[in-house]
Motif scaffolding. Structure first.
Motif, PDB file in Angstrom:
ATOM      1  N   ILE A  12       0.846  -1.172   0.030  1.00 21.71           N
ATOM      2  CA  ILE A  12      -0.057  -0.017   0.026  1.00 21.71           C
ATOM      3  C   ILE A  12       1.006   1.166  -0.004  1.00 21.71           C
ATOM      4  CG2 ILE A  12      -1.729   1.311   1.419  1.00 21.71           C
ATOM      5  CD1 ILE A  12      -2.955  -1.271   2.209  1.00 21.71           C
ATOM      6  N   LEU A  13       1.962   1.203   0.965  1.00 19.66           N
ATOM      7  CA  LEU A  13       2.810   2.250   0.696  1.00 19.66           C
ATOM      8  C   LEU A  13       3.466   2.992  -0.376  1.00 19.66           C
ATOM      9  CD1 LEU A  13       4.542   4.475   2.405  1.00 19.66           C
ATOM     10  CD2 LEU A  13       6.172   2.816   2.931  1.00 19.66           C
ATOM     11  N   ARG A  14       3.930   1.605  -1.078  1.00 19.98           N
ATOM     12  CA  ARG A  14       4.405   1.872  -2.643  1.00 19.98           C
ATOM     13  C   ARG A  14       3.547   2.258  -3.514  1.00 19.98           C
ATOM     14  NH1 ARG A  14       9.228  -3.131  -3.139  1.00 19.98           N
ATOM     15  NH2 ARG A  14       9.957  -2.896  -1.094  1.00 19.98           N
ATOM     16  N   LEU A  15       2.318   1.792  -3.577  1.00 20.22           N
ATOM     17  CA  LEU A  15       1.317   2.077  -4.360  1.00 20.22           C
ATOM     18  C   LEU A  15       0.983   3.489  -4.200  1.00 20.22           C
ATOM     19  CD1 LEU A  15      -0.924  -1.042  -4.789  1.00 20.22           C
ATOM     20  CD2 LEU A  15       0.821   0.096  -6.280  1.00 20.22           C
ATOM     21  N   ALA A  16       0.896   3.944  -2.925  1.00 26.03           N
ATOM     22  CA  ALA A  16       0.606   5.447  -2.709  1.00 26.03           C
ATOM     23  C   ALA A  16       1.448   6.256  -3.165  1.00 26.03           C
ATOM     24  CB  ALA A  16       0.332   5.632  -0.984  1.00 26.03           C
ATOM     25  N   LEU A  21       3.719  10.659  -6.674  1.00 22.07           N
ATOM     26  CA  LEU A  21       4.800  11.097  -7.444  1.00 22.07           C
ATOM     27  C   LEU A  21       4.251  11.296  -9.104  1.00 22.07           C
ATOM     28  CD1 LEU A  21       7.745   8.816  -5.997  1.00 22.07           C
ATOM     29  CD2 LEU A  21       7.115  11.298  -5.733  1.00 22.07           C
ATOM     30  N   CYS A  22       3.845   9.987  -9.336  1.00 23.86           N
ATOM     31  CA  CYS A  22       3.341  10.187 -10.913  1.00 23.86           C
ATOM     32  C   CYS A  22       2.032  11.206 -11.259  1.00 23.86           C
ATOM     33  CB  CYS A  22       2.711   8.743 -11.248  1.00 23.86           C
ATOM     34  SG  CYS A  22       4.298   7.509 -11.309  1.00 23.86           S
ATOM     35  N   VAL A 117       9.705   2.828  -7.631  1.00 18.44           N
ATOM     36  CA  VAL A 117       8.513   2.795  -6.490  1.00 18.44           C
ATOM     37  C   VAL A 117       8.465   1.131  -6.121  1.00 18.44           C
ATOM     38  CG1 VAL A 117       6.681   3.408  -5.292  1.00 18.44           C
ATOM     39  CG2 VAL A 117       7.827   5.003  -6.635  1.00 18.44           C
ATOM     40  N   GLY A 118       8.019   0.621  -7.068  1.00 17.36           N
ATOM     41  CA  GLY A 118       7.435  -0.870  -7.071  1.00 17.36           C
ATOM     42  C   GLY A 118       8.800  -1.695  -6.572  1.00 17.36           C
ATOM     43  N   ALA A 119      10.052  -1.380  -7.064  1.00 17.30           N
ATOM     44  CA  ALA A 119      11.241  -2.000  -6.393  1.00 17.30           C
ATOM     45  C   ALA A 119      11.583  -1.561  -5.127  1.00 17.30           C
ATOM     46  CB  ALA A 119      12.161  -2.020  -7.670  1.00 17.30           C
TER      47      ALA A 119
END
Length: 233
Positions: A12-16, A21-22, A117-119
């Motif tokens: 959830i943190l990475r998707l947020a 950012l995007c 971010v996903g990585a």
């Protein structure tokens, strides 16, 4: 070797973070009235982040199998090539002007931000976002203030006359008097009218606006149209 894992909170943190950012890049494109705007950039970034996390953490049941080669970069590598069709859809050609290149590049970089971010590479993703926004916002003023004064302006003109025997020589003379060079001249005669298509190059700091007004006042001129006067991307 243990399989790499990631918690639900981290997902959830990475998707947020990807969303923020995007979304910042997409917001700039949205206010510039570009075809790919706020939602497109967010969705693209989220998809890239999810693909990257799936590639790294989505096949844990196969990890450690002797007959299975585990390579977390394989899916992520396809994002780089697969994003091309979205970028191509954002590029439009209008006369001599090609629009959408900046938006296509921002889409491509947004995919990279989502992958980072996903990585889990949040610092790199944040730094890239700051760099992209600086290029889109701060460098726009630099381009307007300095680069536009040095760059040649290439425009397409279309001048329609009410009679088929209209002479284009006065058009060329007017343009040359306003420091413009005619690169190509094409003629089209149809229905008792003559239409001339001219590709014109102008050296800064001159422009075509005064020349267009003078051409429009010429005898027999019905219509004057110009494309490519300014790149507002």
């Amino acid at each position: 070797m243990d399989a790499p894992t990631i918690s639900h909170a981290e997902i959830i943190l990475r998707l947020a973070a990807t969303f923020v950012l995007c979304g910042a890049v997409g917001f700039e494109r949205e206010v510039r009235d570009q075809p790919a705007g706020f939602r497109t950039h967010i969705i693209l970034g989220l998809g890239s982040a999810l693909f990257t996390m799936v590639s790294a953490y989505g096949f844990q049941e196969f990890f450690g199998e002797k007959t299975v080669r585990f390579d977390p970069s394989r899916i992520a590598a396809q994002i780089v090539s697969g994003i091309g069709f979205l970028g191509a859809g954002a590029i439009l050609r209008q006369g001599v002007t090609v629009r959408g290149l900046t938006t296509a590049a921002s889409l491509w970089t947004t995919a990279a931000i989502g992958m980072a971010v996903g990585a889990g590479y949040l610092f790199g993703a944040t730094a890239a976002t700051v760099g992209v926004l600086a290029a889109l916002l701060a460098l726009r003023r630099f381009r307007s203030a300095f680069i536009s004064r040095l760059r040649l302006e290439v425009s397409d003109l279309e001048v329609s006359f009410s009679r088929p025997d209209a002479d284009p020589s006065p058009l060329i003379s007017i343009l040359e008097a306003h420091h413009a060079t005619v690169r190509t001249l094409d003629a089209e005669i149809e229905g008792g009218r003559a239409t001339y298509h001219l590709q014109v190059r102008v050296r800064p700091p001159h422009d075509l606006h005064a020349a267009l007004g003078e051409i429009a006042r010429q005898s027999g001129v019905e219509r004057v149209a110009a494309t490519g006067l300014r790149d507002l991307e």
